[in-house]
Design a protein around this motif. Structure first.
Motif, PDB file in Angstrom:
ATOM      1  N   ASP A  69      23.220  23.976  -2.999  1.00 57.81           N
ATOM      2  CA  ASP A  69      22.891  23.743  -4.404  1.00 57.81           C
ATOM      3  C   ASP A  69      23.461  24.864  -5.260  1.00 57.81           C
ATOM      4  O   ASP A  69      22.744  25.613  -5.897  1.00 57.81           O
ATOM      5  N   TRP A  70      24.773  24.950  -5.288  1.00 62.67           N
ATOM      6  CA  TRP A  70      25.472  26.020  -5.971  1.00 62.67           C
ATOM      7  C   TRP A  70      25.852  25.673  -7.404  1.00 62.67           C
ATOM      8  O   TRP A  70      26.234  26.536  -8.165  1.00 62.67           O
ATOM      9  N   ASP A  71      25.803  24.425  -7.768  1.00 61.76           N
ATOM     10  CA  ASP A  71      26.193  24.025  -9.110  1.00 61.76           C
ATOM     11  C   ASP A  71      25.453  22.756  -9.471  1.00 61.76           C
ATOM     12  O   ASP A  71      25.435  21.801  -8.683  1.00 61.76           O
ATOM     13  N   LYS A  72      24.855  22.744 -10.657  1.00 62.55           N
ATOM     14  CA  LYS A  72      24.055  21.591 -11.069  1.00 62.55           C
ATOM     15  C   LYS A  72      24.880  20.314 -11.219  1.00 62.55           C
ATOM     16  O   LYS A  72      24.347  19.216 -11.150  1.00 62.55           O
ATOM     17  N   ASP A  73      26.184  20.456 -11.394  1.00 60.95           N
ATOM     18  CA  ASP A  73      27.037  19.299 -11.621  1.00 60.95           C
ATOM     19  C   ASP A  73      27.765  18.808 -10.373  1.00 60.95           C
ATOM     20  O   ASP A  73      28.570  17.887 -10.457  1.00 60.95           O
ATOM     21  N   LEU A  74      27.499  19.435  -9.232  1.00 59.16           N
ATOM     22  CA  LEU A  74      28.182  19.041  -7.997  1.00 59.16           C
ATOM     23  C   LEU A  74      27.198  18.815  -6.869  1.00 59.16           C
ATOM     24  O   LEU A  74      26.196  19.528  -6.766  1.00 59.16           O
ATOM     25  N   ASP A  75      27.502  17.849  -6.031  1.00 64.68           N
ATOM     26  CA  ASP A  75      26.799  17.678  -4.766  1.00 64.68           C
ATOM     27  C   ASP A  75      27.723  18.227  -3.695  1.00 64.68           C
ATOM     28  O   ASP A  75      28.805  17.698  -3.477  1.00 64.68           O
ATOM     29  N   ILE A  76      27.320  19.308  -3.050  1.00 61.45           N
ATOM     30  CA  ILE A  76      28.147  19.945  -2.035  1.00 61.45           C
ATOM     31  C   ILE A  76      27.477  19.762  -0.689  1.00 61.45           C
ATOM     32  O   ILE A  76      26.390  20.298  -0.445  1.00 61.45           O
ATOM     33  N   GLU A  77      28.124  18.981   0.183  1.00 58.36           N
ATOM     34  CA  GLU A  77      27.597  18.744   1.519  1.00 58.36           C
ATOM     35  C   GLU A  77      28.482  19.434   2.542  1.00 58.36           C
ATOM     36  O   GLU A  77      29.708  19.327   2.490  1.00 58.36           O
ATOM     37  N   VAL A  78      27.868  20.147   3.462  1.00 55.75           N
ATOM     38  CA  VAL A  78      28.589  20.822   4.532  1.00 55.75           C
ATOM     39  C   VAL A  78      28.937  19.778   5.589  1.00 55.75           C
ATOM     40  O   VAL A  78      28.059  19.070   6.083  1.00 55.75           O
ATOM     41  N   LEU A  79      30.226  19.695   5.941  1.00 52.85           N
ATOM     42  CA  LEU A  79      30.685  18.700   6.905  1.00 52.85           C
ATOM     43  C   LEU A  79      30.826  19.253   8.320  1.00 52.85           C
ATOM     44  O   LEU A  79      30.802  18.498   9.291  1.00 52.85           O
ATOM     45  N   ALA A  80      31.011  20.551   8.451  1.00 50.62           N
ATOM     46  CA  ALA A  80      31.194  21.142   9.772  1.00 50.62           C
ATOM     47  C   ALA A  80      30.825  22.615   9.684  1.00 50.62           C
ATOM     48  O   ALA A  80      30.845  23.190   8.591  1.00 50.62           O
ATOM     49  N   PRO A  81      30.490  23.238  10.769  1.00 49.07           N
ATOM     50  CA  PRO A  81      30.419  22.724  12.129  1.00 49.07           C
ATOM     51  C   PRO A  81      29.075  22.052  12.392  1.00 49.07           C
ATOM     52  O   PRO A  81      28.090  22.323  11.700  1.00 49.07           O
ATOM     53  N   PRO A  82      29.042  21.191  13.421  1.00 45.71           N
ATOM     54  CA  PRO A  82      27.745  20.617  13.798  1.00 45.71           C
ATOM     55  C   PRO A  82      26.826  21.719  14.323  1.00 45.71           C
ATOM     56  O   PRO A  82      27.291  22.708  14.883  1.00 45.71           O
ATOM     57  N   LYS A  83      25.549  21.553  14.114  1.00 48.18           N
ATOM     58  CA  LYS A  83      24.587  22.572  14.521  1.00 48.18           C
ATOM     59  C   LYS A  83      24.720  22.908  16.018  1.00 48.18           C
ATOM     60  O   LYS A  83      24.587  24.060  16.414  1.00 48.18           O
ATOM     61  N   GLU A  84      25.026  21.920  16.840  1.00 46.96           N
ATOM     62  CA  GLU A  84      25.143  22.135  18.289  1.00 46.96           C
ATOM     63  C   GLU A  84      26.272  23.122  18.622  1.00 46.96           C
ATOM     64  O   GLU A  84      26.184  23.872  19.580  1.00 46.96           O
ATOM     65  N   PHE A  85      27.335  23.109  17.838  1.00 44.51           N
ATOM     66  CA  PHE A  85      28.457  24.015  18.065  1.00 44.51           C
ATOM     67  C   PHE A  85      28.017  25.469  17.951  1.00 44.51           C
ATOM     68  O   PHE A  85      28.485  26.334  18.665  1.00 44.51           O
ATOM     69  N   LEU A  86      27.107  25.723  17.040  1.00 41.47           N
ATOM     70  CA  LEU A  86      26.681  27.083  16.785  1.00 41.47           C
ATOM     71  C   LEU A  86      25.900  27.678  17.949  1.00 41.47           C
ATOM     72  O   LEU A  86      25.748  28.891  18.049  1.00 41.47           O
ATOM     73  N   GLU A  87      25.422  26.820  18.834  1.00 42.72           N
ATOM     74  CA  GLU A  87      24.679  27.296  19.997  1.00 42.72           C
ATOM     75  C   GLU A  87      25.599  27.684  21.137  1.00 42.72           C
ATOM     76  O   GLU A  87      25.163  28.300  22.112  1.00 42.72           O
ATOM     77  N   LEU A  88      26.886  27.328  21.036  1.00 44.32           N
ATOM     78  CA  LEU A  88      27.865  27.677  22.077  1.00 44.32           C
ATOM     79  C   LEU A  88      28.320  29.112  21.889  1.00 44.32           C
ATOM     80  O   LEU A  88      28.368  29.618  20.774  1.00 44.32           O
ATOM     81  N   GLN A  89      28.694  29.755  22.941  1.00 47.70           N
ATOM     82  CA  GLN A  89      29.215  31.123  22.852  1.00 47.70           C
ATOM     83  C   GLN A  89      30.702  31.152  23.188  1.00 47.70           C
ATOM     84  O   GLN A  89      31.182  32.024  23.881  1.00 47.70           O
ATOM     85  N   SER A  90      31.431  30.159  22.694  1.00 51.34           N
ATOM     86  CA  SER A  90      32.879  30.105  22.926  1.00 51.34           C
ATOM     87  C   SER A  90      33.557  29.675  21.649  1.00 51.34           C
ATOM     88  O   SER A  90      32.916  29.292  20.696  1.00 51.34           O
ATOM     89  N   ASP A  91      34.880  29.728  21.656  1.00 51.13           N
ATOM     90  CA  ASP A  91      35.647  29.282  20.503  1.00 51.13           C
ATOM     91  C   ASP A  91      35.944  27.829  20.677  1.00 51.13           C
ATOM     92  O   ASP A  91      36.827  27.251  20.354  1.00 51.13           O
TER      93      ASP A  91
END
Length: 172
Positions: free
Chosen positions: A150-172
């Motif tokens: 919610d960074w700007d009242k005139d824009l809808d900003i949706e995060v497309l990546a990374p999936p939450k599951e990716f963040l649990e990995l310890q690799s590239d």
């Protein structure tokens, strides 16, 4: 041929002058920056007049070139901007975050967001960058696919990546 040369010269003059004009009110303007080093920096000038950055460009230690300082900031200053409403770093590779320290040190940056990733590519330098953002007063948060910013009242900003599951990995 002479007419074409005059036309081309006139068109070039107009194109060079365009970046100095302010973004049209009520419009979203997206600018990708060409820089002297490998890297990415994208500025979004929002309909309400804020600036959001996606990545901060690279830097070259040998030449002293910093994309944020040498390519992006002059453009934004010429358009009347003096602060960054949000800086999102896509991933912790220097060609994407290399200019972030310069932004945080030299401009007011209200918000700093990244994925929160702590895998193999993470460096002490990037961890220090997160700490700098917080110490300079930027609101820090992590984001993953499906979240909204919610960074700007005139824009809808949706995060497309990374999936939450990716963040649990310890690799590239």
């Amino acid at each position: 041929m002479k007419r074409f040369s005059v036309f081309a010269a006139g068109l070039f003059a107009v194109l060079v002058a365009l970046p100095a004009a302010a973004a049209p009110p009520g419009k979203l303007t997206v600018t990708w920056f060409d820089m002297k080093v490998h890297g990415l920096a994208v500025a979004l000038e929002t309909p309400s007049g804020q600036v959001l950055l996606v990545d901060a460009g690279g830097r070259d230690e040998k030449t002293g070139y910093i994309a944020a300082r040498d390519a992006v900031a002059p453009y934004l200053k010429a358009r009347g901007h003096t602060e960054i409403a949000g800086l999102a770093v896509s991933h912790p590779h220097a060609d994407h975050y290399g200019g972030a320290e310069w932004w945080l040190t030299n401009w007011r940056v209200k918000r700093f967001v990244d994925s929160g990733y702590e895998g193999r590519a993470q460096t002490d330098g990037y961890r220090k960058l997160r700490a700098l953002a917080k110490s300079r007063g930027a609101e820090y948060r992590t984001a993953h696919a499906g979240q909204k910013l919610d960074w700007d009242k005139d824009l809808d900003i949706e995060v497309l990546a990374p999936p939450k599951e990716f963040l649990e990995l310890q690799s590239d």
